[in-house]
Design a protein around this motif. Sequence first.
Motif, PDB file in Angstrom:
ATOM      1  N   ILE A 282     -96.071  81.036  43.912  1.00 32.37           N
ATOM      2  CA  ILE A 282     -95.750  80.921  45.501  1.00 32.37           C
ATOM      3  C   ILE A 282     -94.578  79.910  45.557  1.00 32.37           C
ATOM      4  O   ILE A 282     -93.560  80.140  46.222  1.00 32.37           O
ATOM      5  CB  ILE A 282     -97.003  80.333  46.403  1.00 32.37           C
ATOM      6  CG1 ILE A 282     -98.245  81.269  46.546  1.00 32.37           C
ATOM      7  CG2 ILE A 282     -96.388  80.041  47.852  1.00 32.37           C
ATOM      8  CD1 ILE A 282     -99.230  81.029  47.215  1.00 32.37           C
ATOM      9  N   GLY A 283     -94.770  78.716  44.958  1.00 25.58           N
ATOM     10  CA  GLY A 283     -93.696  77.762  44.849  1.00 25.58           C
ATOM     11  C   GLY A 283     -92.517  78.723  44.437  1.00 25.58           C
ATOM     12  O   GLY A 283     -91.299  78.216  44.630  1.00 25.58           O
ATOM     13  N   LEU A 284     -92.450  79.313  43.371  1.00 29.26           N
ATOM     14  CA  LEU A 284     -91.260  79.919  42.747  1.00 29.26           C
ATOM     15  C   LEU A 284     -90.629  80.865  43.814  1.00 29.26           C
ATOM     16  O   LEU A 284     -89.417  80.974  43.774  1.00 29.26           O
ATOM     17  CB  LEU A 284     -91.865  80.773  41.229  1.00 29.26           C
ATOM     18  CG  LEU A 284     -90.643  81.399  40.786  1.00 29.26           C
ATOM     19  CD1 LEU A 284     -89.730  80.539  40.004  1.00 29.26           C
ATOM     20  CD2 LEU A 284     -91.184  82.288  39.682  1.00 29.26           C
ATOM     21  N   LEU A 285     -91.422  81.758  44.370  1.00 27.53           N
ATOM     22  CA  LEU A 285     -90.776  82.660  45.329  1.00 27.53           C
ATOM     23  C   LEU A 285     -90.197  81.967  46.749  1.00 27.53           C
ATOM     24  O   LEU A 285     -89.261  82.335  47.170  1.00 27.53           O
ATOM     25  CB  LEU A 285     -92.116  83.532  45.980  1.00 27.53           C
ATOM     26  CG  LEU A 285     -91.863  84.972  45.028  1.00 27.53           C
ATOM     27  CD1 LEU A 285     -90.855  85.895  45.689  1.00 27.53           C
ATOM     28  CD2 LEU A 285     -92.270  84.844  43.663  1.00 27.53           C
ATOM     29  N   ILE A 286     -90.700  80.809  47.106  1.00 27.46           N
ATOM     30  CA  ILE A 286     -90.181  79.957  48.195  1.00 27.46           C
ATOM     31  C   ILE A 286     -89.037  79.276  47.640  1.00 27.46           C
ATOM     32  O   ILE A 286     -87.954  79.492  48.409  1.00 27.46           O
ATOM     33  CB  ILE A 286     -91.045  79.133  48.519  1.00 27.46           C
ATOM     34  CG1 ILE A 286     -92.416  79.684  49.188  1.00 27.46           C
ATOM     35  CG2 ILE A 286     -90.288  78.230  49.856  1.00 27.46           C
ATOM     36  CD1 ILE A 286     -92.422  80.340  50.226  1.00 27.46           C
ATOM     37  N   ALA A 287     -89.051  78.985  46.484  1.00 27.28           N
ATOM     38  CA  ALA A 287     -87.605  78.677  45.789  1.00 27.28           C
ATOM     39  C   ALA A 287     -86.626  79.732  45.527  1.00 27.28           C
ATOM     40  O   ALA A 287     -85.433  79.531  45.710  1.00 27.28           O
ATOM     41  CB  ALA A 287     -88.072  78.186  44.197  1.00 27.28           C
ATOM     42  N   VAL A 288     -86.967  80.984  45.454  1.00 26.86           N
ATOM     43  CA  VAL A 288     -86.036  82.085  45.448  1.00 26.86           C
ATOM     44  C   VAL A 288     -85.300  81.922  46.988  1.00 26.86           C
ATOM     45  O   VAL A 288     -84.156  82.609  46.708  1.00 26.86           O
ATOM     46  CB  VAL A 288     -86.996  83.501  44.979  1.00 26.86           C
ATOM     47  CG1 VAL A 288     -86.104  84.848  45.372  1.00 26.86           C
ATOM     48  CG2 VAL A 288     -87.204  83.480  43.904  1.00 26.86           C
ATOM     49  N   MET A 289     -86.209  82.019  47.690  1.00 24.27           N
ATOM     50  CA  MET A 289     -85.648  82.160  49.191  1.00 24.27           C
ATOM     51  C   MET A 289     -84.558  81.037  49.437  1.00 24.27           C
ATOM     52  O   MET A 289     -83.436  81.428  50.110  1.00 24.27           O
ATOM     53  CB  MET A 289     -86.725  82.043  50.000  1.00 24.27           C
ATOM     54  CG  MET A 289     -87.838  83.236  50.177  1.00 24.27           C
ATOM     55  SD  MET A 289     -87.355  84.795  50.110  1.00 24.27           S
ATOM     56  CE  MET A 289     -88.348  85.824  49.208  1.00 24.27           C
ATOM     57  N   PHE A 290     -84.832  79.986  49.221  1.00 28.39           N
ATOM     58  CA  PHE A 290     -84.092  78.965  49.419  1.00 28.39           C
ATOM     59  C   PHE A 290     -82.932  79.021  48.428  1.00 28.39           C
ATOM     60  O   PHE A 290     -81.705  78.682  48.709  1.00 28.39           O
ATOM     61  CB  PHE A 290     -84.873  77.357  49.333  1.00 28.39           C
ATOM     62  CG  PHE A 290     -85.245  77.117  50.253  1.00 28.39           C
ATOM     63  CD1 PHE A 290     -84.918  76.413  51.480  1.00 28.39           C
ATOM     64  CD2 PHE A 290     -86.860  77.228  50.524  1.00 28.39           C
ATOM     65  CE1 PHE A 290     -85.371  76.141  52.711  1.00 28.39           C
ATOM     66  CE2 PHE A 290     -87.489  76.782  51.626  1.00 28.39           C
ATOM     67  CZ  PHE A 290     -86.753  76.320  52.606  1.00 28.39           C
ATOM     68  N   ALA A 291     -83.043  79.263  47.233  1.00 28.56           N
ATOM     69  CA  ALA A 291     -82.018  79.420  46.223  1.00 28.56           C
ATOM     70  C   ALA A 291     -80.950  80.288  46.754  1.00 28.56           C
ATOM     71  O   ALA A 291     -79.810  80.372  46.630  1.00 28.56           O
ATOM     72  CB  ALA A 291     -82.468  79.898  44.806  1.00 28.56           C
ATOM     73  N   SER A 292     -81.443  81.645  47.319  1.00 26.87           N
ATOM     74  CA  SER A 292     -80.379  82.484  47.755  1.00 26.87           C
ATOM     75  C   SER A 292     -79.801  82.188  49.050  1.00 26.87           C
ATOM     76  O   SER A 292     -78.844  82.240  49.332  1.00 26.87           O
ATOM     77  CB  SER A 292     -81.231  84.015  48.308  1.00 26.87           C
ATOM     78  OG  SER A 292     -82.461  83.853  48.685  1.00 26.87           O
ATOM     79  N   ALA A 293     -80.514  81.503  49.909  1.00 28.91           N
ATOM     80  CA  ALA A 293     -79.854  80.781  51.151  1.00 28.91           C
ATOM     81  C   ALA A 293     -78.787  79.656  50.707  1.00 28.91           C
ATOM     82  O   ALA A 293     -77.587  80.088  51.116  1.00 28.91           O
ATOM     83  CB  ALA A 293     -80.985  80.086  51.924  1.00 28.91           C
ATOM     84  N   LEU A 294     -79.165  78.949  49.694  1.00 30.03           N
ATOM     85  CA  LEU A 294     -78.101  78.054  49.378  1.00 30.03           C
ATOM     86  C   LEU A 294     -76.632  78.656  48.754  1.00 30.03           C
ATOM     87  O   LEU A 294     -75.683  78.316  48.876  1.00 30.03           O
ATOM     88  CB  LEU A 294     -78.671  76.863  48.343  1.00 30.03           C
ATOM     89  CG  LEU A 294     -79.762  76.178  48.793  1.00 30.03           C
ATOM     90  CD1 LEU A 294     -80.289  74.988  48.057  1.00 30.03           C
ATOM     91  CD2 LEU A 294     -79.583  75.375  50.284  1.00 30.03           C
ATOM     92  N   SER A 295     -77.125  79.585  47.822  1.00 30.34           N
ATOM     93  CA  SER A 295     -76.164  80.376  47.017  1.00 30.34           C
ATOM     94  C   SER A 295     -75.301  80.946  48.011  1.00 30.34           C
ATOM     95  O   SER A 295     -73.809  80.763  48.046  1.00 30.34           O
ATOM     96  CB  SER A 295     -76.665  81.161  45.905  1.00 30.34           C
ATOM     97  OG  SER A 295     -77.265  82.333  46.270  1.00 30.34           O
ATOM     98  N   SER A 296     -75.719  81.896  48.939  1.00 30.17           N
ATOM     99  CA  SER A 296     -74.612  82.430  49.621  1.00 30.17           C
ATOM    100  C   SER A 296     -73.950  81.625  50.718  1.00 30.17           C
ATOM    101  O   SER A 296     -72.688  81.978  51.038  1.00 30.17           O
ATOM    102  CB  SER A 296     -75.410  83.608  50.616  1.00 30.17           C
ATOM    103  OG  SER A 296     -76.484  83.134  51.358  1.00 30.17           O
ATOM    104  N   LYS A 297     -74.754  80.816  51.235  1.00 31.16           N
ATOM    105  CA  LYS A 297     -73.891  79.634  52.180  1.00 31.16           C
ATOM    106  C   LYS A 297     -73.017  78.848  51.605  1.00 31.16           C
ATOM    107  O   LYS A 297     -72.075  78.563  52.183  1.00 31.16           O
ATOM    108  CB  LYS A 297     -75.173  78.857  52.592  1.00 31.16           C
ATOM    109  CG  LYS A 297     -74.855  77.809  53.562  1.00 31.16           C
ATOM    110  CD  LYS A 297     -75.509  78.216  54.987  1.00 31.16           C
ATOM    111  CE  LYS A 297     -75.046  77.379  56.114  1.00 31.16           C
ATOM    112  NZ  LYS A 297     -73.478  77.974  56.417  1.00 31.16           N
ATOM    113  N   ALA A 298     -73.159  78.674  50.274  1.00 33.04           N
ATOM    114  CA  ALA A 298     -72.264  77.651  49.658  1.00 33.04           C
ATOM    115  C   ALA A 298     -70.895  78.554  49.359  1.00 33.04           C
ATOM    116  O   ALA A 298     -69.875  78.120  49.598  1.00 33.04           O
ATOM    117  CB  ALA A 298     -72.682  77.700  48.099  1.00 33.04           C
TER     118      ALA A 298
END
Lengths: 568, 47
Positions: free
Chosen positions: A405-421
């Motif tokens: 679960i932690g890993l998948l929530i990390a996926v969601m935030f990682a993708s948010a940060l990467s496209s936002k950056a």
Amino acid sequence: MNTLDWLILLGTMLGIAAYGVWGTREDHSLNSYLKGNHNTGWITIGLSVMATQASTITYLSLPGQAYENGMAFIQNYFGLPLALIIVCAVFLPIYRKLGVYTAYEYLGRRFDTKTRLLGAALFLLQRGVQAGITIYAPAIILSTVLGWRLDLTIIFTGLLVVIYTVTGGSAAVNLTQKWQMAVIFFGMLTAFVVLLAKLPGDALPIAGAMGKLQAVDFTPDLKQRYTIWSGILGGLFLSLSYFGTDQSQVQRYIGGAALREGRLGLMFNALFKIPMQFLIVMLGAMLFVFYQFQPDTPVFFNQTEWKQYAQGPQGAAFHRIEQKYAAIQSDKQEKIRAWVTARNHGDATAEAAARTAMTEAQKTSNAVRQEARDALRSVDPKAQTKDSDYVFITFILTELPHGVIGLLIAVMFASALSSKAGELNALGTTSTIDLWRYFRPLAAHDEARNVRNAKWFTALWGIFAIGFALFVSIAENLIEALNIVASIFYPALLGVFVVAFFLKKVRGPAVFWAAVSAQVLVLAIFFAGKVYPSHEIGYLWLNPIGVAACVAFSLALQCVVRRNAPGT
Amino acid sequence: MKPPQAEPPDELPRVPGFRTWPGIYLFVFVCFVVVVALLAFFSRYFA
């Protein structure tokens, strides 16, 4: 989420952000800040291009889209490989040869300053809005299901990305995106494997019989949102605009060690984008099958909102809908099993009858889901009644083991940060190069001042995006909302670039007014479709229409200008 | 402004099996056609 999930989430997010700041701490030249390191290889560029395009919306919203409407959305990506070939062959060599920082600098050299400013303004306008949506989309969903405060989620994710993007610039964006993509690949693959282990043996035929595996639709209907025709033609123009003229993408591939690295990075995306999207929509179709066999499948997947109203004065009506849906689901399960049995026995007549019964049960089930939405709307007209974005996150939180679960929530935030950056980096660069340096030409040669200003502009756009996200409210499915905004503002911009590359005789004044007219035409068609829904066309068609209009208007205006010019 | 020039001849792909960029583009295009054909077959098979 338990302690293990939190450790994985925070460790992944903060670790990658810190690595981005640390890895770019010594290089502060304007070139590396805006274009990335000179030694960037094609794998980093390829992953960076992929990470910028695929935001959290891709991973969160797309499975829900497939759950609700099947796999047809994948046709949206059919134009992408063709567009990338054109970008590699035409756009990229020109950008590299001229050594520009932004795509709009090229317009200034080819036409004139006002056309360059128009291109930069169209980009800033639509990308600024999209940056807000990119940060809002995951925050609204994650805060709702995890019970976090929406404003704090937006502010935390927004500030984290602002810090490392401002500090390290394009080099930090490329560096962090590579690791964020690694987390995303690993996390999504884990979710897919866990889901497959929970599915019945006949999952694919069931999904197919329920109409969820229709990936290609040959219907020649302009009103249909996703067909192979709108996908190839509309998708080609949409992707060409995005990869060829949107600075958030151009910035990813114009740097690098050589032209070869940018080209191979783009070809990597041309080869793997459709298969990757296929896996994501397949995940959604399989989620659909999974929830056919669950005893407690929610009638409305945004359970936080549903429960909030179900506990109110009209709770009895909500409970009646829940009971009705549970009974229909149970009946549907039996009909699905009957169809599977008939199919396995090879009894064509029984199979056809069972399929009809199963399809009818699905229609009834959809009708009850609609009843649930109507009930929500009757209690609160402003209630969010689109729940498809909550399907995958519900599965993650209720079916996956802790740690994953932690890993998948990390996926969601990682993708948010990467496209936002990628977006913030491009917005800061365009503001500095195309606006600030134009209005302050004497300061343009001071490299340190340029870097300082690029940092300020990046931070300001970050704050704008956070502010927009705090006040926005979106009714469409989120991934469609992004594509609709792009389809409104990209066509005129791409039209200008098409004229620049291929129509050598057209000059600045003609293309400028042609682009303005084409933009007005696209807006008129879009809003006319909203006023007269029976005449609305699929939004992907706005792309070829807008580009064709810009090119045609440019040619016509250039003829008029030439005819009226003195001495001709 | 001078018209943009073609890719310089010394910029080779240096990818095993491919000598020129058009060869790579053709390969990517053929892969795309195969993927779309497979998806169309997939849709029909499970319809």
